[in-house]
Design a protein around this motif. Sequence first.
Motif, short mmCIF file in Angstrom:
data_model
loop_
_atom_site.label_atom_id
_atom_site.label_comp_id
_atom_site.label_asym_id
_atom_site.label_seq_id
_atom_site.Cartn_x
_atom_site.Cartn_y
_atom_site.Cartn_z
N GLU A 190 0.84 -1.21 0.00
CA GLU A 190 0.00 0.00 0.00
C GLU A 190 0.86 1.25 0.00
O GLU A 190 0.59 2.21 -0.73
N PHE A 191 1.92 1.24 0.79
CA PHE A 191 2.81 2.39 0.85
C PHE A 191 3.45 2.67 -0.50
O PHE A 191 3.48 3.80 -0.97
N SER A 192 3.98 1.63 -1.13
CA SER A 192 4.67 1.82 -2.41
C SER A 192 3.70 2.31 -3.49
O SER A 192 4.05 3.17 -4.31
N THR A 193 2.48 1.79 -3.48
CA THR A 193 1.49 2.21 -4.47
C THR A 193 1.14 3.69 -4.31
O THR A 193 1.10 4.46 -5.29
N ARG A 194 0.90 4.10 -3.09
CA ARG A 194 0.51 5.48 -2.84
C ARG A 194 1.69 6.44 -3.05
O ARG A 194 1.50 7.57 -3.50
N ALA A 195 2.90 6.00 -2.73
CA ALA A 195 4.08 6.84 -2.94
C ALA A 195 4.31 7.09 -4.42
O ALA A 195 4.60 8.21 -4.85
N ARG A 196 4.15 6.06 -5.23
CA ARG A 196 4.34 6.21 -6.69
C ARG A 196 3.21 7.06 -7.28
O ARG A 196 3.44 7.84 -8.20
N ALA A 197 2.02 6.90 -6.73
CA ALA A 197 0.90 7.72 -7.21
C ALA A 197 1.14 9.20 -6.90
O ALA A 197 0.65 10.08 -7.63
N ALA A 198 1.89 9.46 -5.85
CA ALA A 198 2.22 10.84 -5.48
C ALA A 198 3.38 11.39 -6.30
O ALA A 198 3.74 12.56 -6.17
N GLY A 199 3.99 10.53 -7.13
CA GLY A 199 5.05 10.99 -8.01
C GLY A 199 6.46 10.67 -7.55
O GLY A 199 7.43 11.20 -8.11
N TYR A 200 6.61 9.77 -6.57
CA TYR A 200 7.94 9.44 -6.06
C TYR A 200 8.40 8.08 -6.57
O TYR A 200 7.60 7.14 -6.67
N GLU A 201 9.69 8.00 -6.86
CA GLU A 201 10.26 6.77 -7.40
C GLU A 201 11.18 6.06 -6.41
O GLU A 201 11.35 4.84 -6.49
N MET A 202 11.77 6.81 -5.49
CA MET A 202 12.71 6.20 -4.52
C MET A 202 12.51 6.82 -3.15
O MET A 202 11.98 7.93 -3.03
N THR A 203 12.96 6.10 -2.14
CA THR A 203 12.88 6.62 -0.77
C THR A 203 14.09 6.15 0.02
O THR A 203 14.71 5.12 -0.30
N GLN A 204 14.41 6.91 1.05
CA GLN A 204 15.51 6.61 1.96
C GLN A 204 14.99 6.80 3.38
O GLN A 204 14.28 7.77 3.66
N VAL A 205 15.36 5.91 4.27
CA VAL A 205 14.96 6.05 5.67
C VAL A 205 16.18 5.81 6.56
O VAL A 205 16.86 4.78 6.42
N LEU A 206 16.45 6.76 7.46
CA LEU A 206 17.60 6.65 8.35
C LEU A 206 17.15 6.80 9.80
O LEU A 206 16.24 7.59 10.09
N PRO A 207 17.76 6.04 10.70
CA PRO A 207 17.33 6.10 12.10
C PRO A 207 17.80 7.36 12.82
O PRO A 207 18.91 7.83 12.59
N LEU A 208 16.93 7.89 13.67
CA LEU A 208 17.32 8.92 14.63
C LEU A 208 17.58 8.18 15.93
O LEU A 208 16.65 7.77 16.63
N GLN A 209 18.84 7.99 16.23
CA GLN A 209 19.22 7.11 17.33
C GLN A 209 20.40 7.70 18.09
O GLN A 209 21.34 8.22 17.49
N GLN A 210 20.34 7.65 19.42
CA GLN A 210 21.44 8.09 20.25
C GLN A 210 21.80 6.95 21.19
O GLN A 210 21.05 6.60 22.09
N GLY A 211 22.96 6.34 20.93
CA GLY A 211 23.31 5.14 21.70
C GLY A 211 22.32 4.04 21.36
O GLY A 211 22.07 3.74 20.19
#
Length: 229
Positions: free
Chosen positions: A93-114
């Motif tokens: 569902e996420f990939s379908t809606r993201a592509r429908a919004a016009g996006y082809e790629m995504t990156q996710v990075l953690p916000l982490q301390q220790g």
Amino acid sequence: MADSLNGVFDVAAFLQSLAVRCVELLGVSAAGVLLADSQGELRLVASSGEHTWVLDLFALQQEQGPCLDCYRSGSAHTNIALGGLEATTVWPEFSTRARAAGYEMTQVLPLQQGDQMLGTLNLFQAKPRVLSPDEVALAQALADVAAIAIVQRRSLERSETERGQLQEALTSRVAIEQAKGVLAERWRCTVDDAFGALRRHARANRMRLAECARQVVAGELDTEGIRRP
């Protein structure tokens, strides 16, 4: 990050600026910061844009998407092709809606301390351009700066709260000692007996002991109503 030690530091404004800088520095189309609430649910706190479809994509990741997986594992998910097998299989569902919004790629990075996971930094790209290792490292550095600032701010707020609680405890102690002295003098009894009577009166009337003591010292409480020892 240094500003996070300032008493007027605005976390929301800081994270909003971070999202905008990510777009400028990395050449991505949109960026957002999601932080976990007290129940461990991811919530969008800052976005580089306020378009409805962008906000919907961030909101969807409370239930499904690479942000949720990144938060749970603490591992970055980089250069994800939204039309690829991984995205369409794991987050359909996420990939379908993201592509429908016009996006082809995504990156996710953690916000982490220790070992403390705070949330994630999510990037969207309209063009299928793979980020280089240096660009991924920069994105993670920005996420790390955000994490440090958030932890510093929370630590400062916690410290200020604890100092306030300590000051309240000290002030309460002074009022109780004064009330014990007033009652002991008035009743010609020991301060221990006076304290016992004061405590029983507070409990019987469902009052905080410190407030009861304050009223005695201020003359706001008729001590004739307190049962003498």
